[in-house]
Design an enzyme around this catalytic site. Structure first.
Site, PDB file in Angstrom:
ATOM      1  N   CYS A 149      51.293  58.398  39.797  1.00  0.00           N
ATOM      2  CA  CYS A 149      50.385  58.050  40.665  1.00  0.00           C
ATOM      3  C   CYS A 149      49.275  57.026  40.062  1.00  0.00           C
ATOM      4  O   CYS A 149      48.475  57.797  39.552  1.00  0.00           O
ATOM      5  CB  CYS A 149      49.829  58.973  41.733  1.00  0.00           C
ATOM      6  SG  CYS A 149      48.643  58.490  42.715  1.00  0.00           S
ATOM      7  N   CYS A 152      45.620  57.496  41.575  1.00  0.00           N
ATOM      8  CA  CYS A 152      45.276  58.750  41.202  1.00  0.00           C
ATOM      9  C   CYS A 152      44.563  58.703  39.687  1.00  0.00           C
ATOM     10  O   CYS A 152      43.580  59.253  39.752  1.00  0.00           O
ATOM     11  CB  CYS A 152      46.272  60.145  41.364  1.00  0.00           C
ATOM     12  SG  CYS A 152      47.401  60.104  42.859  1.00  0.00           S
ATOM     13  N   ASP A 153      45.334  58.038  38.949  1.00  0.00           N
ATOM     14  CA  ASP A 153      45.166  58.548  37.435  1.00  0.00           C
ATOM     15  C   ASP A 153      44.712  57.233  36.751  1.00  0.00           C
ATOM     16  O   ASP A 153      44.439  57.482  35.589  1.00  0.00           O
ATOM     17  CB  ASP A 153      46.456  59.286  36.686  1.00  0.00           C
ATOM     18  CG  ASP A 153      46.697  60.611  37.429  1.00  0.00           C
ATOM     19  OD1 ASP A 153      45.735  60.961  37.692  1.00  0.00           O
ATOM     20  OD2 ASP A 153      47.916  60.822  37.450  1.00  0.00           O
TER      21      ASP A 153
END
Ligand code: NAP
Length: 323
Positions: A149, A152-153
């Site tokens: 992701c 997200c990261d």
């Protein structure tokens, strides 16, 4: 299946018998749209959200192909809008995970981590999860540089070198997103042409930070406490080489989240739940919508449409019996 009701509190419903009209499993675009339509049919639906409120769409930084948002809309924001709209008409959302279902008779029984629920109809919209490469180092270094992701990261990779695996829309879209942070993004694809759509391809090819490594797979991800390097193999020449990277983002497709329905709902050879055009499964009163039942389109708009259709069908089922 042993399905013990003893000692498990029932979920609240507006019905005097405590049995829910409609339970929806999953809160991605399909589940949210089903909730909206079931709520507007005055069925007071209960959504068991699962772990990913908003589904995979919520992990997308910006969605540019959902109608009605000419400038695009954040994935998370769209999920929140869906939820607000459904709640306005009486949908209830519970942050819980269905761990077991018994569909052998009606009312259907759904066991979650917190309770047991009975339902007259069930809409399965549990979506899909990322496929893993299954190579050495992948599991050990997940969360330590290996990610599924970018939204997200990505932030953790400011001025760092990242590799992206895959050649589809996800790989290219997420690769483009990573150029916000990373110094270089190496898209590693097992063939020499992308599967991704033309607009995304064009953008990626114009990006100064993106380069492509064709006909190549990652054989191993190495690192002690975090990702340090990857072992690449060219599939045409067989040549292997090691490349230093700080992160590996894997976007090689998804697998449907059907584990708890095994032996009850019919699935195709890839594990997608089989439905007809009315979103009906092999069990009367159970419907499936979104990516759980769709290996073909997998778009927010198609999933939302399937969710709406499933809720309309569930409404008819409750009104008319088997439809
Ligand atoms: P996908 O289209 O199935 O692409 C998966 C990619 O991973 C393919 O390029 C495939 O290679 C590669 N791959 C598969 N297994 C591999 C392995 N073991 N090792 C190395 N590479 C592997 O999946 P997706 O990109 O997640 O997209 C899924 C669906 O969502 C699609 O329908 C897509 O159009 C849609 N989507 C749309 C958007 C958008 O419209 N903006 C954004 C994201 C996703 P091959 O090409 O050789 O098969």
């Amino acid at each position: 299946m042993d399905f013990n009701l003893t000692g498990i509190p029932a979920a609240s419903s507006n019905n005097p018998d405590g049995i829910e009209n409609v339970v929806i499993l999953g809160a991605g675009p399909a589940g949210m749209s089903a909730a909206l339509y079931a709520a507007r049919a005055d069925l007071n639906p209960l959504v068991i959200t699962g772990m990913e409120l908003g589904g995979q769409a919520a992990l997308t930084y910006i969605i540019e192909n959902y109608p009605g948002f000419p400038e695009g809309v954040g994935g998370m924001q769209l999920g929140e809008l869906f939820q607000k709209q459904a709640e306005r008409f009486g949908a209830r959302f519970e942050f819980d995970v269905a761990s077991e279902v018994n569909l052998s008779s009606r009312p259907f029984r759904i066991k979650t981590y917190g309770k047991e629920i009975q339902a007259k109809t069930l809409i399965v919209a549990t979506g899909a999860s990322p496929v893993h490469l299954r190579i050495p180092g992948e599991t050990e270094l997940t969360g330590k540089g290996v990610s599924y992701c970018a939204t997200c990261d990505g932030w953790f990779f400011k001025d760092k070198k990242v590799a992206v695996v895959g050649g589809g829309d996800s790989a290219v879209e997420e690769g483009l997103f990573l150029t916000r942070f990373a110094s270089t993004v190496n898209i590693i694809h097992r063939r020499d042409e992308l599967r991704a759509g033309a607009i995304l391809q064009d953008r990626a090819k114009k990006s100064e930070k993106i380069r492509f490594t064709w006909d190549t797979v990652i054989k191993e991800i190495r690192g002690k406490d975090a990702v340090e390097e990857i072992v690449l193999q060219n599939l045409k020449t067989g040549e292997e080489r090691v490349e230093a990277v700080d992160g590996v983002f894997i976007f090689i497709g998804h697998k449907p989240n059907t584990q708890i329905f095994g032996g009850q709902l019919e699935m195709d050879s890839l594990g997608y739940i089989s439905t007809d055009m009315q979103m009906r499964t092999n069990i009367a009163g159970v419907f499936a919508a979104g990516e759980i039942a769709d290996p073909h389109y997998r778009q927010v708009v198609t999933s939302a449409g399937m969710g709406a259709a499933a809720a309309i069908q569930a409404t008819r089922f409750l009104e008319q019996g088997e439809v």
